[in-house]
Design a protein around this motif. Structure first.
Motif, PDB file in Angstrom:
ATOM      1  N   HIS A 133       0.823  -1.207   0.000  1.00  0.00           N
ATOM      2  CA  HIS A 133       0.000   0.000   0.000  1.00  0.00           C
ATOM      3  C   HIS A 133       0.860   1.261   0.000  1.00  0.00           C
ATOM      4  O   HIS A 133       0.449   2.297  -0.524  1.00  0.00           O
ATOM      5  CB  HIS A 133      -0.927   0.018   1.212  1.00  0.00           C
ATOM      6  CG  HIS A 133      -1.973  -1.051   1.192  1.00  0.00           C
ATOM      7  ND1 HIS A 133      -3.033  -1.035   0.311  1.00  0.00           N
ATOM      8  CD2 HIS A 133      -2.111  -2.190   1.934  1.00  0.00           C
ATOM      9  CE1 HIS A 133      -3.790  -2.105   0.510  1.00  0.00           C
ATOM     10  NE2 HIS A 133      -3.253  -2.816   1.485  1.00  0.00           N
ATOM     11  N   PHE A 134       2.037   1.180   0.625  1.00  0.00           N
ATOM     12  CA  PHE A 134       2.946   2.318   0.706  1.00  0.00           C
ATOM     13  C   PHE A 134       4.243   1.983  -0.025  1.00  0.00           C
ATOM     14  O   PHE A 134       4.794   0.889   0.133  1.00  0.00           O
ATOM     15  CB  PHE A 134       3.271   2.665   2.160  1.00  0.00           C
ATOM     16  CG  PHE A 134       2.062   2.886   3.031  1.00  0.00           C
ATOM     17  CD1 PHE A 134       1.082   3.790   2.654  1.00  0.00           C
ATOM     18  CD2 PHE A 134       1.920   2.196   4.230  1.00  0.00           C
ATOM     19  CE1 PHE A 134      -0.041   3.994   3.458  1.00  0.00           C
ATOM     20  CE2 PHE A 134       0.815   2.394   5.033  1.00  0.00           C
ATOM     21  CZ  PHE A 134      -0.174   3.301   4.648  1.00  0.00           C
ATOM     22  N   ALA A 135       4.743   2.939  -0.801  1.00  0.00           N
ATOM     23  CA  ALA A 135       6.007   2.735  -1.499  1.00  0.00           C
ATOM     24  C   ALA A 135       7.198   2.932  -0.572  1.00  0.00           C
ATOM     25  O   ALA A 135       8.305   2.472  -0.863  1.00  0.00           O
ATOM     26  CB  ALA A 135       6.110   3.696  -2.687  1.00  0.00           C
ATOM     27  N   LEU A 312      16.533  -3.099   5.119  1.00  0.00           N
ATOM     28  CA  LEU A 312      15.143  -3.500   5.345  1.00  0.00           C
ATOM     29  C   LEU A 312      14.485  -3.946   4.044  1.00  0.00           C
ATOM     30  O   LEU A 312      14.896  -3.513   2.956  1.00  0.00           O
ATOM     31  CB  LEU A 312      14.344  -2.331   5.931  1.00  0.00           C
ATOM     32  CG  LEU A 312      14.715  -1.833   7.328  1.00  0.00           C
ATOM     33  CD1 LEU A 312      13.980  -0.530   7.618  1.00  0.00           C
ATOM     34  CD2 LEU A 312      14.390  -2.878   8.385  1.00  0.00           C
ATOM     35  N   PRO A 313      13.422  -4.742   4.125  1.00  0.00           N
ATOM     36  CA  PRO A 313      12.675  -5.104   2.921  1.00  0.00           C
ATOM     37  C   PRO A 313      11.703  -4.000   2.506  1.00  0.00           C
ATOM     38  O   PRO A 313      10.729  -4.258   1.804  1.00  0.00           O
ATOM     39  CB  PRO A 313      11.918  -6.368   3.351  1.00  0.00           C
ATOM     40  CG  PRO A 313      11.708  -6.193   4.809  1.00  0.00           C
ATOM     41  CD  PRO A 313      12.942  -5.488   5.315  1.00  0.00           C
ATOM     42  N   LEU A 314      11.954  -2.798   2.960  1.00  0.00           N
ATOM     43  CA  LEU A 314      11.149  -1.624   2.626  1.00  0.00           C
ATOM     44  C   LEU A 314      12.064  -0.407   2.703  1.00  0.00           C
ATOM     45  O   LEU A 314      13.206  -0.484   3.164  1.00  0.00           O
ATOM     46  CB  LEU A 314       9.950  -1.495   3.570  1.00  0.00           C
ATOM     47  CG  LEU A 314      10.204  -1.584   5.078  1.00  0.00           C
ATOM     48  CD1 LEU A 314      10.688  -0.259   5.657  1.00  0.00           C
ATOM     49  CD2 LEU A 314       8.945  -2.020   5.810  1.00  0.00           C
ATOM     50  N   ILE A 315      11.550   0.723   2.237  1.00  0.00           N
ATOM     51  CA  ILE A 315      12.310   1.969   2.267  1.00  0.00           C
ATOM     52  C   ILE A 315      11.867   2.780   3.479  1.00  0.00           C
ATOM     53  O   ILE A 315      10.678   2.979   3.712  1.00  0.00           O
ATOM     54  CB  ILE A 315      12.068   2.774   0.975  1.00  0.00           C
ATOM     55  CG1 ILE A 315      12.640   2.020  -0.224  1.00  0.00           C
ATOM     56  CG2 ILE A 315      12.668   4.175   1.075  1.00  0.00           C
ATOM     57  CD1 ILE A 315      12.172   2.555  -1.557  1.00  0.00           C
ATOM     58  N   ARG A 316      12.843   3.243   4.257  1.00  0.00           N
ATOM     59  CA  ARG A 316      12.521   4.083   5.403  1.00  0.00           C
ATOM     60  C   ARG A 316      13.505   5.241   5.490  1.00  0.00           C
ATOM     61  O   ARG A 316      14.717   5.056   5.496  1.00  0.00           O
ATOM     62  CB  ARG A 316      12.564   3.280   6.695  1.00  0.00           C
ATOM     63  CG  ARG A 316      12.246   4.133   7.951  1.00  0.00           C
ATOM     64  CD  ARG A 316      13.491   4.492   8.730  1.00  0.00           C
ATOM     65  NE  ARG A 316      13.215   5.427   9.818  1.00  0.00           N
ATOM     66  CZ  ARG A 316      14.051   5.672  10.822  1.00  0.00           C
ATOM     67  NH1 ARG A 316      15.212   5.047  10.881  1.00  0.00           N
ATOM     68  NH2 ARG A 316      13.762   6.565  11.742  1.00  0.00           N
ATOM     69  N   THR A 317      12.963   6.455   5.542  1.00  0.00           N
ATOM     70  CA  THR A 317      13.763   7.644   5.788  1.00  0.00           C
ATOM     71  C   THR A 317      13.194   8.380   6.993  1.00  0.00           C
ATOM     72  O   THR A 317      12.065   8.134   7.417  1.00  0.00           O
ATOM     73  CB  THR A 317      13.772   8.598   4.576  1.00  0.00           C
ATOM     74  OG1 THR A 317      12.457   9.146   4.398  1.00  0.00           O
ATOM     75  CG2 THR A 317      14.203   7.882   3.309  1.00  0.00           C
ATOM     76  N   SER A 318      13.983   9.293   7.533  1.00  0.00           N
ATOM     77  CA  SER A 318      13.537  10.052   8.696  1.00  0.00           C
ATOM     78  C   SER A 318      14.295  11.370   8.756  1.00  0.00           C
ATOM     79  O   SER A 318      15.261  11.586   8.016  1.00  0.00           O
ATOM     80  CB  SER A 318      13.764   9.254   9.979  1.00  0.00           C
ATOM     81  OG  SER A 318      13.221   9.919  11.120  1.00  0.00           O
ATOM     82  N   VAL A 319      13.861  12.221   9.654  1.00  0.00           N
ATOM     83  CA  VAL A 319      14.554  13.489   9.882  1.00  0.00           C
ATOM     84  C   VAL A 319      15.834  13.246  10.660  1.00  0.00           C
ATOM     85  O   VAL A 319      16.037  12.175  11.229  1.00  0.00           O
ATOM     86  CB  VAL A 319      13.649  14.472  10.645  1.00  0.00           C
ATOM     87  CG1 VAL A 319      12.433  14.837   9.806  1.00  0.00           C
ATOM     88  CG2 VAL A 319      13.185  13.866  11.983  1.00  0.00           C
ATOM     89  N   ASP A 320      16.682  14.267  10.719  1.00  0.00           N
ATOM     90  CA  ASP A 320      17.969  14.121  11.406  1.00  0.00           C
ATOM     91  C   ASP A 320      17.960  14.789  12.779  1.00  0.00           C
ATOM     92  O   ASP A 320      19.007  15.104  13.323  1.00  0.00           O
ATOM     93  CB  ASP A 320      19.095  14.706  10.548  1.00  0.00           C
ATOM     94  CG  ASP A 320      18.995  16.227  10.387  1.00  0.00           C
ATOM     95  OD1 ASP A 320      17.928  16.785  10.710  1.00  0.00           O
ATOM     96  OD2 ASP A 320      19.977  16.850   9.938  1.00  0.00           O
ATOM     97  N   GLN A 349      12.083   9.364  -4.227  1.00  0.00           N
ATOM     98  CA  GLN A 349      13.096   9.073  -5.243  1.00  0.00           C
ATOM     99  C   GLN A 349      13.603   7.637  -5.122  1.00  0.00           C
ATOM    100  O   GLN A 349      13.813   6.952  -6.130  1.00  0.00           O
ATOM    101  CB  GLN A 349      14.259  10.062  -5.109  1.00  0.00           C
ATOM    102  CG  GLN A 349      13.888  11.489  -5.482  1.00  0.00           C
ATOM    103  CD  GLN A 349      14.919  12.504  -5.022  1.00  0.00           C
ATOM    104  OE1 GLN A 349      15.929  12.163  -4.415  1.00  0.00           O
ATOM    105  NE2 GLN A 349      14.655  13.785  -5.298  1.00  0.00           N
ATOM    106  N   MET A 350      13.793   7.179  -3.884  1.00  0.00           N
ATOM    107  CA  MET A 350      14.246   5.809  -3.674  1.00  0.00           C
ATOM    108  C   MET A 350      13.192   4.805  -4.134  1.00  0.00           C
ATOM    109  O   MET A 350      13.523   3.750  -4.682  1.00  0.00           O
ATOM    110  CB  MET A 350      14.591   5.599  -2.196  1.00  0.00           C
ATOM    111  CG  MET A 350      15.833   6.354  -1.738  1.00  0.00           C
ATOM    112  SD  MET A 350      16.031   6.356   0.067  1.00  0.00           S
ATOM    113  CE  MET A 350      16.327   4.621   0.374  1.00  0.00           C
ATOM    114  N   ALA A 351      11.926   5.140  -3.912  1.00  0.00           N
ATOM    115  CA  ALA A 351      10.842   4.246  -4.343  1.00  0.00           C
ATOM    116  C   ALA A 351      10.843   4.088  -5.861  1.00  0.00           C
ATOM    117  O   ALA A 351      10.689   2.983  -6.386  1.00  0.00           O
ATOM    118  CB  ALA A 351       9.500   4.782  -3.868  1.00  0.00           C
ATOM    119  N   VAL A 352      11.032   5.185  -6.553  1.00  0.00           N
ATOM    120  CA  VAL A 352      11.082   5.146  -8.016  1.00  0.00           C
ATOM    121  C   VAL A 352      12.300   4.351  -8.488  1.00  0.00           C
ATOM    122  O   VAL A 352      12.213   3.526  -9.395  1.00  0.00           O
ATOM    123  CB  VAL A 352      11.080   6.567  -8.594  1.00  0.00           C
ATOM    124  CG1 VAL A 352      11.323   6.541 -10.098  1.00  0.00           C
ATOM    125  CG2 VAL A 352       9.762   7.268  -8.292  1.00  0.00           C
ATOM    126  N   ALA A 353      13.461   4.600  -7.855  1.00  0.00           N
ATOM    127  CA  ALA A 353      14.682   3.875  -8.233  1.00  0.00           C
ATOM    128  C   ALA A 353      14.541   2.387  -7.968  1.00  0.00           C
ATOM    129  O   ALA A 353      14.981   1.555  -8.766  1.00  0.00           O
ATOM    130  CB  ALA A 353      15.889   4.446  -7.479  1.00  0.00           C
TER     131      ALA A 353
END
Length: 360
Positions: A133-135, A312-320, A349-353
């Motif tokens: 459901h989420f990229a 991870l088997p998913l993409i995760r980003t966060s603030v610093d 961008q990572m989801a698209v890549a």
């Protein structure tokens, strides 16, 4: 919705024929700046990315109205999301999956009774990402002490996401928003300094290099990533006079990685490696411990840098940055949502890549 069709929807969006990656955005500690920066960033980027906010719907709606009366929010329940997925809303309307808090929120004041609702947003984001459901997932800062005070042992986002996805090893990497070429990954994360040398082994370092190289290829679209590796000791051990970890562990791990086709070089003295002449052709620096690599990156780009979990088997980003309870207590409009905007854009961008790499 099938996994394949859900994945397609996560990359393409579902409103008005506009292609927007669909991201889960967990709003973090409700008493901190997470709700504000999540709304402001999601609204600013609404034509580029469909950010699904996960948090207390009433709190987010109230926050949005104070920030800008023009911000439109539509909430759905967790059960509705689980039953039918995401509804189609217009671009100028933010979707919230309602994860209610247990007690009223007072900005700047922690309440352990709300700790489990924060974890609920993470669990929902992970499940939604794995189901397609989420990229990607983008996380606002949370308060570790509140979750522990709620009776749940919690070390941090990175470790929790690894546990929830049954990932044996992950790698923390921070990237500089103002210096996009600067990416710093860590061989060890939240460890006491006295425990770091024993944690750096040939096997763990080898897995770390494999994860970094693999994710730089798959999630960043870098065909042949170049990784520069620091030493552990001052002057990278000074040929053994200041420690033998470089000779006994790091150098053998680098040679083995090179034999596997990974362009990993070092070990270099950390006090001289972080210079433009060395970094300009590097895709990532691997530092041995938390306070060896991250002070450099945060000095270069604090407020516009991001945290990325590799492996991870998913993409995760966060603030610093953290929850900034002091800023939250001062009222709205004080916090800077720049890092959150960078985190959202990077996740998209990572989801698209990743999709392109999977289709190749």
């Amino acid at each position: 919705m099938s996994s394949a069709s859900a994945s397609t929807a996560a990359l393409s969006g579902d409103t008005g024929g506009i292609s927007r990656p669909v991201l889960a955005l967990t709003c973090g500690e409700p008493a901190g700046i997470g709700p504000e920066i999540s709304i402001r960033a999601a609204w600013a980027l609404r034509t580029e990315v469909r950010s699904i906010l996960l948090g207390d719907a009433a709190l987010l709606a109230q926050t949005a109205q104070v920030l800008d009366a023009g911000i439109r929010i539509a909430a759905i329940s967790i059960q509705a999301f689980r039953n039918t997925g995401l509804p189609a809303f217009p671009v100028d309307c933010l979707t919230v999956i309602d994860c209610p808090v247990a007690e009223p929120v007072i900005p700047g004041q922690l309440d352990a009774r709300n700790g489990k609702s924060v974890l609920q947003t993470l669990d929902l984001a992970v499940a939604g990402a794995l189901d397609g459901h989420f990229a990607a997932i983008v996380t606002a800062p949370l308060q570790k002490s509140t979750i522990n005070d709620a009776g749940v042992a919690f070390t941090g986002h990175t470790e929790y996401l690894a546990e929830r996805t049954a990932t044996p090893q992950v790698v923390m990497m921070l990237a500089g928003g103002d210096a996009p070429h600067l990416r710093v990954a860590l061989a060890t994360t939240h460890l006491a300094l006295k425990d770091v040398p024993a944690a750096i082994t040939f096997d763990s370092l080898s897995r770390t290099l494999d994860i970094i190289a693999g994710d730089l290829r798959r999630k960043f679209g870098i065909a042949q990533p170049r990784i520069l590796v620091t030493g552990l000791n001052p002057h990278a051990g000074e040929n053994g006079y200041l420690g033998r970890e470089e000779i006994d562990v790091i150098e053998p791990a680098l040679r083995a990685a090179q034999q596997r086709g990974i362009d990993a070089r070092g070990p270099y003295p950390a006090d001289t490696l972080f210079q433009p002449k060395y970094l300009q052709d590097a895709d990532c620096v691997l530092a041995m411990y938390h306070d060896q690599g991250l002070p450099v990156l945060k000095f270069a780009s604090f407020g516009h840098g991001i945290n990325i979990t590799l492996g991870l088997p998913l993409i995760r980003t966060s603030v610093d940055h953290g929850t900034a309870l002091d800023l939250a207590a001062q009222g709205f409009g004080v916090a800077d949502h720049g890092s959150m905007m960078v985190a959202i854009r990077a996740a998209a961008q990572m989801a698209v890549a990743s999709a392109a790499a999977g289709a190749a």
